[in-house]
Design an enzyme around this catalytic site. Structure first.
Site, PDB file in Angstrom:
ATOM      1  NE  ARG A   1       4.813   1.291  -1.492  1.00  0.00           N
ATOM      2  CZ  ARG A   1       5.694   1.382  -0.502  1.00  0.00           C
ATOM      3  NH1 ARG A   1       6.797   2.038  -0.680  1.00  0.00           N
ATOM      4  NH2 ARG A   1       5.466   0.828   0.654  1.00  0.00           N
TER       5      ARG A   1
ATOM      6  CD  GLU B   1       7.763 -11.918 -10.304  1.00  0.00           C
ATOM      7  OE1 GLU B   1       7.776 -11.376  -9.197  1.00  0.00           O
ATOM      8  OE2 GLU B   1       8.706 -11.796 -11.124  1.00  0.00           O
TER       9      GLU B   1
ATOM     10  CG  HIS C   1      14.831 -37.620  -8.897  1.00  0.00           C
ATOM     11  ND1 HIS C   1      15.027 -38.861  -8.368  1.00  0.00           N
ATOM     12  CD2 HIS C   1      16.042 -37.233  -9.370  1.00  0.00           C
ATOM     13  CE1 HIS C   1      16.291 -39.208  -8.491  1.00  0.00           C
ATOM     14  NE2 HIS C   1      16.927 -38.232  -9.103  1.00  0.00           N
TER      15      HIS C   1
ATOM     16  CD1 TRP D   1      -1.473  -5.705  -3.558  1.00  0.00           C
ATOM     17  CD2 TRP D   1      -1.188  -6.666  -1.557  1.00  0.00           C
ATOM     18  NE1 TRP D   1      -1.121  -7.015  -3.764  1.00  0.00           N
ATOM     19  CE2 TRP D   1      -0.945  -7.625  -2.569  1.00  0.00           C
ATOM     20  CE3 TRP D   1      -1.072  -7.052  -0.226  1.00  0.00           C
ATOM     21  CZ2 TRP D   1      -0.592  -8.936  -2.279  1.00  0.00           C
ATOM     22  CZ3 TRP D   1      -0.720  -8.361   0.059  1.00  0.00           C
ATOM     23  CH2 TRP D   1      -0.483  -9.291  -0.963  1.00  0.00           C
TER      24      TRP D   1
ATOM     25  CE  LYS E   1      11.363 -11.623 -12.541  1.00  0.00           C
ATOM     26  NZ  LYS E   1      12.121 -11.059 -11.487  1.00  0.00           N
TER      27      LYS E   1
ATOM     28  CB  CYS F   1      -0.845   0.103   1.256  1.00  0.00           C
ATOM     29  SG  CYS F   1      -1.719  -1.338   1.693  1.00  0.00           S
TER      30      CYS F   1
ATOM     31  CG  ASN G   1       0.678   1.402   3.915  1.00  0.00           C
ATOM     32  OD1 ASN G   1      -0.425   1.536   3.405  1.00  0.00           O
ATOM     33  ND2 ASN G   1       1.786   1.893   3.393  1.00  0.00           N
ATOM     34  N   GLY G   2      -0.384  -2.066   6.601  1.00  0.00           N
ATOM     35  CA  GLY G   2      -0.035  -3.084   7.581  1.00  0.00           C
ATOM     36  C   GLY G   2      -1.233  -3.905   7.996  1.00  0.00           C
TER      37      GLY G   2
ATOM     38  CE  LYS H   1      10.359  -3.150  -7.587  1.00  0.00           C
ATOM     39  NZ  LYS H   1      10.889  -4.224  -8.443  1.00  0.00           N
TER      40      LYS H   1
ATOM     41  CD  GLU I   1      14.750 -13.727 -10.928  1.00  0.00           C
ATOM     42  OE1 GLU I   1      14.365 -14.278  -9.891  1.00  0.00           O
ATOM     43  OE2 GLU I   1      14.398 -12.589 -11.260  1.00  0.00           O
TER      44      GLU I   1
HETATM   45  N1  HGA Z   1      -4.898  -4.323   6.339  1.00  0.00           N
HETATM   46  C1  HGA Z   1      -5.276  -3.195   5.530  1.00  0.00           C
HETATM   47  C2  HGA Z   1      -4.067  -2.588   4.828  1.00  0.00           C
HETATM   48  C3  HGA Z   1      -3.366  -3.580   3.965  1.00  0.00           C
HETATM   49  C4  HGA Z   1      -1.952  -3.237   3.548  1.00  0.00           C
HETATM   50  O1  HGA Z   1      -1.183  -2.574   4.209  1.00  0.00           O
HETATM   51  N2  HGA Z   1      -1.488  -3.765   2.403  1.00  0.00           N
HETATM   52  O2  HGA Z   1      -0.190  -3.535   1.975  1.00  0.00           O
HETATM   53  C5  HGA Z   1      -6.358  -3.562   4.530  1.00  0.00           C
HETATM   54  O3  HGA Z   1      -6.558  -4.733   4.210  1.00  0.00           O
HETATM   55  O4  HGA Z   1      -7.031  -2.653   4.064  1.00  0.00           O
END
Ligand code: HGA
Length: 616
Positions: free
Chosen positions: A27, A490, A506, A75, A487, A2, A100-101, A611, A483
């Site tokens: 990000r 992703e 195997h 995110w 890539k 985020c 964020n978090g 990111k 790698e």
């Molecule tokens: N937990 C919060 C923020 C998520 C977050 O920091 N993502 O990188 C949410 O889910 O909105």
């Protein structure tokens, strides 16, 4: 992950906030939002699922102005990707908050706030913090005290930014385990999760530390540490330029970054090698004394950086004769680790904010390592600040979510470290000179490897209809295969797996049929004959081979049974066995890139990925 931006000024901050979000797009995120304090104690709120451009349109359709505001790119971790779950979260049209978090104890706080009559409009963990702070404000605390009281109740990781529309003289921020910077302007101040967001408005920053709470006003910033004391955090003047993140003539950041590799590697090596040897002081003062004592190396990293670590293990044991272990950070941090005597703990992270790597580092610090050593691309990052020794990669900002130049510059940095350990541990001077010369040639050889692009682009067409692909390598080329597979998966969303070639029989050989592309990275050493046998096993089952080999390797298309309509052999100068893993990574990056472009995916911001992975 985020992104966070906040501003308090005398001018309308809407454009600053939107531009800040745009600069954090790299990000990775799934939804966005922006809130402004309005005259009269109201607040204006815009939120949307999808891109920042969509948010900007929404604001344009229904414009607002404000001298104080916050904006966020989310995110999702708790609750689906919906407008209601997007940040800012608002409590009773008064308190607006972005986060964020992860708040681990949000369920119990939510229950207690429900009991007090708060109504929840989202499924997020974040919304509880908004109401919790509001609850303290209602009890008569000013916003700064309300935040200090609220964070005492939170467990988990957070960077939060909050304002009170009825007290619009400040933004209050707090952080634990998630980065937050404060940027200083002239009569205006800013906050963000990353300096990139603020470069158009300031170069002057402080970085908040664990447990800090800050009261940010238009003309002052007061920081309180975890114990509530007023503290000064050191000012940093950033040397990053605001336009370092422009895409220029390239269709995607990823392509630009692939092509920047010769310069980025040259920058990473610059001033670090002289007179045929690695300069010892490049790792920091006292590094030499510490490195002399190293008898074991523990490398910990995630994703692409982990693959860099796997290459370094081969170098460390073969050249320095020192045992080396490599582990994924999210595993390392949660197991009981036995630390060998005189062990050096090495972390690798592009952003230096990778949550699992940071947690592994803090765990390692309690375990009696000789010292901690970080290889990182962001000078102001938590990883750099928290490690004893640091070697910066100088890749410049990497915007594409799929790492390219960060990876090859990490390999260059790891090579420097391993050569220094090799010198200390008695690698003969002549051999050391040869290896240093090889490393010095890396920018030139990578530049030549980029010339394979037209050929690789043509091969990419063959992958477009595929569901799966297998990547093979041996020795230092095995991490290159890993790698290459990472890539491809992703950014093209083709299922791809990397294997040590010897593992083929195997298990994975069962998957090989005429539909299965098998990509192999061929060494030019004693392992080549072994790899050829593995490739023959693939051909015998009709598998389509795409082989990338050194120009001098004793391997040809006829032998391999590849021809125009079925597979391919791409030969290129790999620069010598020491640097070849970095060089052969390049055509695999180009392959993934062109397959993704042909499949029409979002190359720079692939779905579901971010990111810098700042949550667990
Ligand atoms: N937990 C919060 C923020 C998520 C977050 O920091 N993502 O990188 C949410 O889910 O909105």
């Amino acid at each position: 992950m985020c992104g966070i931006v906040g501003a308090i000024a005398q001018r309308d901050v809407t454009a600053i906030l939107v531009e800040g979000l745009r600069r954090l797009e790299y990000r990775g995120y799934d939804s966005t939002g922006l809130a402004l304090a309005q005259p009269g104690g109201d607040l204006a709120l815009w939120r949307t699922v999808g891109k920042v451009a969509r948010l900007a349109e929404k604001i344009k359709a229904n414009p607002g102005e404000g001298v104080l505001g916050v904006a966020h790119s989310r995110w999702a971790t708790h609750g689906g990707v919906t407008e209601a779950n997007a940040h800012p979260h608002v409590s009773e049209n008064r308190i607006a908050l972005i986060h964020n978090g992860i708040i681990e104890n949000y369920l119990e706080i939510r229950e207690s706030l429900r009991g007090k009559g708060y109504v929840f409009h989202s499924e997020t963990d974040t919304e509880v913090v908004t109401h919790l702070i509001h609850d303290f404000v209602k009890q008569g605390h000013d916003l700064t005290d309300a935040v200090k009281l609220a964070v005492k109740q939170l467990t988990g990781a957070y960077a939060i930014v909050v304002f009170d529309a009825q007290q619009p003289d400040r933004i209050v921020v707090a952080r634990i385990a998630s980065p937050l910077v404060i940027g200083f302007g002239n009569g205006e101040n800013f906050v963000a999760s990353d300096v990139q967001a603020l470069l158009p408005v300031t170069r002057s920053f402080i970085f908040l530390e664990e447990g800090d709470v800050a009261d940010v006003r238009r003309d002052s910033v007061t920081v309180f540490d975890a114990r509530g004391r007023v503290v000064e955090r050191k000012r940093h003047e950033s040397s990053l330029s605001a336009d370092a993140v422009e895409r220029g003539e390239y269709a995607h950041y990823m392509l630009k970054e692939i092509h920047e590799q010769p310069q980025a590697i040259a920058d990473t090596l610059e001033g670090r090698i002289a007179n045929d040897r690695v300069l010892p002081n490049i790792f920091g003062v006292d590094a030499d004394a510490l490195l002399q004592r190293v008898r074991h190396v523990q490398i910990v990293a995630c994703g692409t950086s982990y693959h860099g670590g796997l290459v370094a293990r081969y170098w460390c044991e073969a050249l320095a004769g020192i045992p080396c272990s490599v582990e994924i950070a999210s595993e390392y941090r949660y197991r009981d680790v036995v630390v060998p005597k005189d062990s050096l703990f090495v972390t690798i992270s592009q952003s230096g904010e990778t949550a699992d790597t940071l947690a592994a580092l803090s765990q390692a610090k309690k375990l009696g390592y000789l010292g901690t050593f970080a290889i990182c691309n962001v000078p102001e990052s938590s990883l750099v600040r928290e490690s004893d020794l640091v070697l910066m990669t100088r890749a410049g900002p990497e915007i594409g979510v799929a790492s390219t130049k960060a990876n090859t510059t990490q390999l260059a940095a790891l090579a420097l470290l391993m050569l220094e350990l090799a010198r200390i541990n008695g690698l003969p001077a002549e051999r050391l000179r040869e290896l240093v010369a090889e490393l010095t040639s890396l920018p030139r050889v990578v530049d030549a490897a980029l010339k394979t692009e037209p050929e690789v682009r043509k091969l990419a067409e063959r992958f477009v209809p595929k569901q799966s692909a297998i990547f093979l390598g041996r020795g230092t080329y095995w991490p290159v295969a890993l790698e290459g597979a990472l890539k491809l998966k992703e950014i093209s969303y083709i299922h791809a797996e990397g294997y040590p070639a010897g593992e083929l029989k195997h298990g994975p050989l069962a998957l090989v049929d005429a539909e299965m592309p098998v990509v192999a990275v061929a060494p030019n050493d004693h392992l080549l004959e072994k790899l050829k046998s593995n490739l023959a096993e693939v051909r015998a089952r009709g598998g389509e081979l795409f082989v990338f080999a050194d120009a001098n390797a004793d391997i040809d298309a006829h032998q391999l049974g590849v021809h125009e309509a079925h597979g391919a052999l791409v030969k290129l100068d790999s620069g010598g066995n020491f640097i070849a893993p970095a060089v052969l990574t390049v055509p695999l990056q180009l392959l993934a890139y062109h397959v993704a472009v042909l499949r029409g995916t979002d190359v720079d911001q692939p779905r579901n990925l971010a990111k810098s992975v700042t949550v667990e």
